[in-house]
Write an enzyme that holds these catalytic residues in place. Structure first.
Site, PDB file in Angstrom:
ATOM      1  N   LYS A 219      -7.239   1.214   7.639  1.00  0.00           N
ATOM      2  CA  LYS A 219      -6.280   0.769   6.629  1.00  0.00           C
ATOM      3  C   LYS A 219      -6.837  -0.424   5.865  1.00  0.00           C
ATOM      4  CE  LYS A 219      -3.119  -2.271   6.973  1.00  0.00           C
ATOM      5  NZ  LYS A 219      -1.994  -3.127   7.352  1.00  0.00           N
ATOM      6  N   ASP A 237      -0.120   2.105   5.465  1.00  0.00           N
ATOM      7  CA  ASP A 237       0.589   1.044   6.173  1.00  0.00           C
ATOM      8  C   ASP A 237       1.953   1.575   6.618  1.00  0.00           C
ATOM      9  OD1 ASP A 237       2.116   1.142   3.890  1.00  0.00           O
ATOM     10  OD2 ASP A 237       2.070  -1.017   3.513  1.00  0.00           O
TER      11      ASP A 237
END
Length: 351
Positions: A219, A237
């Site tokens: 991420k 996220d």
């Protein structure tokens, strides 16, 4: 002579009977004619009945007209302050085809691009090093809190070499407002040492190198690649995970599998902006506990419409950040954001 008279009498009688029966014989053809006329009239009427029956048949078979499904109009106006009519959106069919899913997903992205044309990463940064550190610090807290904390951090430790040589206790004190400050201090000092020792003090621009840094996962790596190096990536996220499942783009729960499933629905060139659009929408309108459905611009395309507040006026009160009249998450947002009416966030301790 008597016999002759009798014969005449008998013949007269026969003649009389013949004369009396004659009218009956004449009536028979007339009756036949009238019967034939009736049949002809009936025959003429019969086709008319059949014809009318044929005309009426479609009306009997025709199903009553259904009321058209009412769906919410684009709520872009509602987001800007004008409330749309209260409506209900139908859920897409369970057996939605792959093609239909791709079209719906891409349309949602287009709609969000119109609402958030200035969508951008909401972490303040001036270079790749600041971005990677800020992204690591954003775990378990808001970008706003990170933006309020990093000015002091980067003022004291502007380079990887500076942060690598920092005293942990001093860094902890600066990072305390972000939560989990001890673990975060260890990560940012560790990644600064790795950058100094392994990459000459420069943030690498490859995924396989970024994920080797302490505290950096896929991420964080995609945030850095997409926003510091311009290389497409999907940022999965908590907001992204929640919305793509709410929209039924995928049923996966593992971030890596979500990234693969959603990435397959869009061209690679759309990945970075898609991430911004989805995350912005999740922060401002499609909240986790009480989404503002009545102010949502993609309500007609959302299978979960109705899970949150559908009344436009009540939904408007749930809006966060600039859509609700509140400041955004960046202290120094891009000019396009300010031009569109966005407000910069206040510094730490202000208001």
């Amino acid at each position: 002579m008597k016999k002759t008279a009798a014969s005449k009498k008998s013949a007269a009688a026969d003649g009389a009977s013949t004369t009396e029966e004659a009218p009956a014989t004449e009536k028979a053809p007339a009756a036949k004619k009238s019967a034939a006329a009736k049949k002809a009239a009936t025959a003429k009427k019969a086709p008319a009945k059949k014809a009318s029956a044929k005309k009426a048949a479609p009306l009997k078979r025709q199903a009553p007209a259904k009321k058209p499904a009412v769906v919410p109009k684009k709520a872009t106006a509602a987001v800007k302050g004008v409330a749309p009519a209260k409506t209900v959106a139908p859920k897409p069919p369970r057996g939605e085809s792959r093609t239909a899913l791709v079209r719906r997903a891409r349309r949602i992205n287009r709609e969000l691009a119109e609402v958030y044309p200035y969508a951008h990463p909401e972490l303040d940064f001036e270079n790749p090093f600041q971005l990677v550190v800020a992204t690591v610090l954003s775990a378990q807290t808001t970008d706003l809190r990170v933006n309020q904390t990093t000015p002091a951090l980067f003022a004291k430790y502007p380079t990887p070499e500076d942060l690598a040589a920092a005293v942990p206790e001093e860094v902890e004190e600066i990072l305390r407002p972000t939560g989990f400050f001890r673990a975060k201090t260890k990560s940012v000092i560790g990644l600064s040492k790795a950058l100094t020792e392994d990459f000459g003090g420069e943030v690498p621009g490859r995924l396989e190198d970024l994920v080797k840094l302490p505290g950096v996962g896929r991420k964080t790596a995609f945030v850095v690649l997409g926003n510091a190096f311009g290389r497409p990536g999907i940022t999965v996220d908590t907001h992204f995970q929640r919305l793509v499942r709410r929209w039924r783009w995928t049923e996966e729960t593992d971030p890596d599998k979500i990234e693969a499933a959603v990435g397959a629905l869009f061209p690679k060139s759309d990945w970075t902006d898609l991430s911004h659009h989805v995350i912005w929408h999740g922060r401002r309108i499609c909240h986790a506990r009480k989404p503002a459905c009545g102010a949502c611009p993609v309500a007609p395309l959302c299978p979960a419409y109705g899970e949150g507040e559908t009344d436009p006026e009540k939904a408007k009160k749930l809006l966060k950040y600039e859509k609700g009249g509140f400041p955004g998450q960046r202290l120094k947002p891009p000019q396009a954001y300010l031009d569109a009416g966005g407000k910069p966030a206040p510094p730490l301790g202000a208001g």
